[in-house]
Scaffold this active site. Structure first.
Site, PDB file in Angstrom:
ATOM      1  N   ARG A  58       0.032  -1.498  20.213  1.00  0.00           N
ATOM      2  CA  ARG A  58       1.074  -2.198  20.965  1.00  0.00           C
ATOM      3  C   ARG A  58       2.347  -1.360  20.996  1.00  0.00           C
ATOM      4  O   ARG A  58       2.889  -1.081  22.058  1.00  0.00           O
ATOM      5  CB  ARG A  58       1.337  -3.556  20.304  1.00  0.00           C
ATOM      6  CG  ARG A  58       2.466  -4.332  20.921  1.00  0.00           C
ATOM      7  CD  ARG A  58       2.644  -5.672  20.245  1.00  0.00           C
ATOM      8  NE  ARG A  58       2.950  -5.543  18.813  1.00  0.00           N
ATOM      9  CZ  ARG A  58       3.142  -6.573  18.000  1.00  0.00           C
ATOM     10  NH1 ARG A  58       3.024  -7.810  18.449  1.00  0.00           N
ATOM     11  NH2 ARG A  58       3.418  -6.387  16.714  1.00  0.00           N
ATOM     12  N   THR A  59       2.817  -0.937  19.828  1.00  0.00           N
ATOM     13  CA  THR A  59       4.012  -0.088  19.747  1.00  0.00           C
ATOM     14  C   THR A  59       3.535   1.358  19.807  1.00  0.00           C
ATOM     15  O   THR A  59       3.112   1.932  18.801  1.00  0.00           O
ATOM     16  CB  THR A  59       4.763  -0.364  18.427  1.00  0.00           C
ATOM     17  OG1 THR A  59       4.841  -1.773  18.236  1.00  0.00           O
ATOM     18  CG2 THR A  59       6.149   0.245  18.451  1.00  0.00           C
ATOM     19  N   GLY A  98      -2.112   2.089  14.991  1.00  0.00           N
ATOM     20  CA  GLY A  98      -0.839   2.391  14.334  1.00  0.00           C
ATOM     21  C   GLY A  98      -0.567   1.547  13.101  1.00  0.00           C
ATOM     22  O   GLY A  98       0.400   1.786  12.376  1.00  0.00           O
ATOM     23  N   LYS A 120       0.815  -1.224   0.000  1.00  0.00           N
ATOM     24  CA  LYS A 120       0.000   0.000   0.000  1.00  0.00           C
ATOM     25  C   LYS A 120       0.849   1.276   0.000  1.00  0.00           C
ATOM     26  O   LYS A 120       0.449   2.294  -0.565  1.00  0.00           O
ATOM     27  CB  LYS A 120      -1.001  -0.020   1.161  1.00  0.00           C
ATOM     28  CG  LYS A 120      -2.110  -1.058   0.927  1.00  0.00           C
ATOM     29  CD  LYS A 120      -3.211  -0.999   1.958  1.00  0.00           C
ATOM     30  CE  LYS A 120      -4.271  -2.063   1.659  1.00  0.00           C
ATOM     31  NZ  LYS A 120      -5.377  -2.057   2.616  1.00  0.00           N
ATOM     32  N   ASN A 166      -4.835   2.039  -1.909  1.00  0.00           N
ATOM     33  CA  ASN A 166      -5.321   0.659  -2.096  1.00  0.00           C
ATOM     34  C   ASN A 166      -5.986   0.494  -3.457  1.00  0.00           C
ATOM     35  O   ASN A 166      -6.445  -0.600  -3.780  1.00  0.00           O
ATOM     36  CB  ASN A 166      -6.279   0.247  -0.972  1.00  0.00           C
ATOM     37  CG  ASN A 166      -7.627   0.934  -1.078  1.00  0.00           C
ATOM     38  OD1 ASN A 166      -7.751   1.983  -1.717  1.00  0.00           O
ATOM     39  ND2 ASN A 166      -8.641   0.362  -0.467  1.00  0.00           N
ATOM     40  N   ASP A 175     -10.100   2.631   1.860  1.00  0.00           N
ATOM     41  CA  ASP A 175     -10.330   1.875   3.100  1.00  0.00           C
ATOM     42  C   ASP A 175     -11.115   2.707   4.133  1.00  0.00           C
ATOM     43  O   ASP A 175     -12.052   2.199   4.759  1.00  0.00           O
ATOM     44  CB  ASP A 175      -8.994   1.428   3.713  1.00  0.00           C
ATOM     45  CG  ASP A 175      -8.418   0.192   3.017  1.00  0.00           C
ATOM     46  OD1 ASP A 175      -9.199  -0.636   2.517  1.00  0.00           O
ATOM     47  OD2 ASP A 175      -7.185   0.061   2.980  1.00  0.00           O
TER      48      ASP A 175
HETATM   49  P1  NAP Z   1      -0.546  -4.008   9.730  1.00  0.00           P
HETATM   50  O1  NAP Z   1      -0.314  -2.727   9.027  1.00  0.00           O
HETATM   51  O2  NAP Z   1       0.544  -5.025   9.763  1.00  0.00           O
HETATM   52  O3  NAP Z   1      -0.949  -3.643  11.242  1.00  0.00           O
HETATM   53  C1  NAP Z   1      -1.098  -4.664  12.205  1.00  0.00           C
HETATM   54  C2  NAP Z   1      -1.591  -4.058  13.511  1.00  0.00           C
HETATM   55  O4  NAP Z   1      -1.810  -5.149  14.430  1.00  0.00           O
HETATM   56  C3  NAP Z   1      -0.562  -3.128  14.189  1.00  0.00           C
HETATM   57  O5  NAP Z   1      -1.246  -2.139  14.905  1.00  0.00           O
HETATM   58  C4  NAP Z   1       0.153  -4.087  15.140  1.00  0.00           C
HETATM   59  O6  NAP Z   1       0.753  -3.440  16.245  1.00  0.00           O
HETATM   60  C5  NAP Z   1      -1.026  -4.921  15.605  1.00  0.00           C
HETATM   61  N1  NAP Z   1      -0.618  -6.194  16.150  1.00  0.00           N
HETATM   62  C6  NAP Z   1      -0.140  -7.272  15.467  1.00  0.00           C
HETATM   63  N2  NAP Z   1       0.105  -8.287  16.329  1.00  0.00           N
HETATM   64  C7  NAP Z   1      -0.210  -7.828  17.567  1.00  0.00           C
HETATM   65  C8  NAP Z   1      -0.166  -8.402  18.862  1.00  0.00           C
HETATM   66  N3  NAP Z   1       0.233  -9.663  19.066  1.00  0.00           N
HETATM   67  N4  NAP Z   1      -0.563  -7.639  19.915  1.00  0.00           N
HETATM   68  C9  NAP Z   1      -0.996  -6.372  19.738  1.00  0.00           C
HETATM   69  N5  NAP Z   1      -1.072  -5.770  18.514  1.00  0.00           N
HETATM   70  C10 NAP Z   1      -0.671  -6.494  17.453  1.00  0.00           C
HETATM   71  O7  NAP Z   1      -1.802  -4.775   9.131  1.00  0.00           O
HETATM   72  P2  NAP Z   1      -3.141  -4.141   8.484  1.00  0.00           P
HETATM   73  O8  NAP Z   1      -3.066  -4.191   7.026  1.00  0.00           O
HETATM   74  O9  NAP Z   1      -3.434  -2.847   9.149  1.00  0.00           O
HETATM   75  O10 NAP Z   1      -4.228  -5.240   8.926  1.00  0.00           O
HETATM   76  C11 NAP Z   1      -4.683  -5.300  10.269  1.00  0.00           C
HETATM   77  C12 NAP Z   1      -5.969  -6.110  10.349  1.00  0.00           C
HETATM   78  O11 NAP Z   1      -7.009  -5.445   9.621  1.00  0.00           O
HETATM   79  C13 NAP Z   1      -5.832  -7.493   9.717  1.00  0.00           C
HETATM   80  O12 NAP Z   1      -6.523  -8.395  10.545  1.00  0.00           O
HETATM   81  C14 NAP Z   1      -6.512  -7.362   8.369  1.00  0.00           C
HETATM   82  O13 NAP Z   1      -7.100  -8.580   7.965  1.00  0.00           O
HETATM   83  C15 NAP Z   1      -7.579  -6.339   8.672  1.00  0.00           C
HETATM   84  N6  NAP Z   1      -7.976  -5.548   7.490  1.00  0.00           N
HETATM   85  C16 NAP Z   1      -9.279  -5.562   7.134  1.00  0.00           C
HETATM   86  C17 NAP Z   1      -9.703  -4.802   6.060  1.00  0.00           C
HETATM   87  C18 NAP Z   1     -11.149  -4.826   5.655  1.00  0.00           C
HETATM   88  O14 NAP Z   1     -11.485  -4.293   4.600  1.00  0.00           O
HETATM   89  N7  NAP Z   1     -12.033  -5.391   6.463  1.00  0.00           N
HETATM   90  C19 NAP Z   1      -8.791  -4.012   5.338  1.00  0.00           C
HETATM   91  C20 NAP Z   1      -7.455  -4.024   5.745  1.00  0.00           C
HETATM   92  C21 NAP Z   1      -7.055  -4.797   6.827  1.00  0.00           C
HETATM   93  P3  NAP Z   1       2.252  -2.851  16.151  1.00  0.00           P
HETATM   94  O15 NAP Z   1       2.133  -1.519  15.483  1.00  0.00           O
HETATM   95  O16 NAP Z   1       2.703  -2.765  17.553  1.00  0.00           O
HETATM   96  O17 NAP Z   1       3.051  -3.848  15.340  1.00  0.00           O
END
Ligand code: NAP
Length: 312
Positions: free
Chosen positions: A177-178, A153, A90, A111, A126
């Site tokens: 978390r961070t 974040g 992205k 996106n 999004d």
């Molecule tokens: P991303 O940029 O990698 O962000 C992941 C997030 O999850 C960060 O805030 C990370 O915290 C946190 N995280 C990961 N493991 C963790 C843990 N064990 N404990 C606490 N926090 C944790 O990923 P993303 O693209 O934003 O996706 C995040 C979620 O949204 C996914 O489940 C994805 O499937 C969903 N999503 C849904 C849609 C939709 O249209 N419905 C669209 C996009 C994404 P840190 O910053 O500390 O690493």
């Protein structure tokens, strides 16, 4: 209909124009990711394209990060109309574009890409897709709510937070978390929540909290809408990102993950309203469809196809 994933090698093959067909239809749209095999986008977009009588196929394209920019340029050269972009591209999608919509400019992510006579235009759907999903699922305007975002974040969390701030929510609580990752987002969003008509000032309307802070339960309690944008819940065995004591009957709980999670189960068992993230996926896709084809898709057709793909 056949589902197909194309690669960088396919795009660069001497017979690429012939290869880029699915069931005899030329590939005009695609979702680009790495990996991309899991993407539900073809399942929801193809029926909506077919319903318009267009002879276009929507494909998956798997591009490794090093091949992303060249792969996108090649897709444009091959006469495609545009694409969706998913993890991990992205930010690269923002960089490859010549022009950006205001959200994409502000967050430096995209996106949705449009290929337009040698130009690449970037959009971010999004956040608006999230707003449409919340309005549809809970029938309450976002602006009237106090919103807690878990994982603010991350990529999805940042888009959701930005949209909440632009909608002028009553209060926005960002948890991650961070915690350091929230610093630039706080700076970006604070001016939007600086109204003297709400609470007592920007410090109160916009808050940040580490995910492991005991204070999170108290902050969750004062929220109307709790959004999970963390990756916790992607695996069926994952715990909830929020202690269940934080949940009450007054809560609306939205999990960006596309299926039922521990958080949603806990929310329902505490009498709260709970919805999974498929409506956000649907609405961000519908907005992208409108951008590419200049007409809205049949959203209920897309929803049925998406549900069938998730449940099947
Ligand atoms: P991303 O940029 O990698 O962000 C992941 C997030 O999850 C960060 O805030 C990370 O915290 C946190 N995280 C990961 N493991 C963790 C843990 N064990 N404990 C606490 N926090 C944790 O990923 P993303 O693209 O934003 O996706 C995040 C979620 O949204 C996914 O489940 C994805 O499937 C969903 N999503 C849904 C849609 C939709 O249209 N419905 C669209 C996009 C994404 P840190 O910053 O500390 O690493």
């Amino acid at each position: 209909m056949t589902s197909a994933t194309f690669t960088f090698a396919d795009l660069n093959a001497s017979d690429a124009a012939q290869r880029l067909h699915i069931d005899g239809k030329p590939v005009k749209l695609a979702v680009v990711g790495h990996p991309v095999e899991h993407s539900l986008s073809p399942a929801m977009h193809q029926p909506a394209i077919d319903a318009l009588g267009l002879d276009y196929a929507y494909a998956r394209v798997d591009l490794a990060p090093d091949d992303f920019a060249a792969g996108i340029q090649r897709m444009a050269t091959l006469g495609m109309l545009g694409c969706n972009v998913t993890i991990p591209h992205k930010q690269a999608a923002f960089k490859v574009a010549n022009e950006h919509d205001p959200i994409s400019s502000e967050l430096q992510v995209a996106n949705t890409l449009v290929f337009d006579n040698g130009e690449i235009l970037a959009y971010s759907t999004d956040g608006p897709g999230f707003v449409n999903a919340i309005t549809e699922q809970f029938s309450i305007p976002l602006a009237s709510m106090k919103v807690l975002i878990l994982g603010a974040g991350g990529g999805a969390g940042t888009c959701i937070a930005r949209q909440c701030a632009h909608e002028g929510v009553e209060q926005l609580i960002l948890a991650n978390r961070t915690i350091e990752k929230l610093d630039p987002l706080y700076q970006l969003l604070a001016p939007h929540l600086d109204s003297e008509h709400h609470l007592s000032g920007p410090g109160d309307r916009l808050l940040t909290c580490p995910m492991d802070s005991p204070e999170l339960i108290e902050l969750a309690n004062q929220a109307d809408l709790i959004v999970n944008a963390t990756a916790i819940g992607l695996k069926r065995t994952d715990p909830s990102p929020l202690p269940h004591q934080a949940l009450s009957p007054h809560h609306l709980v939205y999990d960006a993950i596309y299926r039922d999670t521990r958080l949603l189960k806990d929310a329902r068992s505490h009498g709260a309203s709970a919805r999974d993230g498929r409506s956000m996926l649907l609405h961000q896709g519908a907005l992208a469809f409108d951008i590419w084809l200049d007409q809205a898709p049949d959203i209920e057709l897309m929803r049925d196809a998406l549900n069938a793909a998730i449940n099947g």
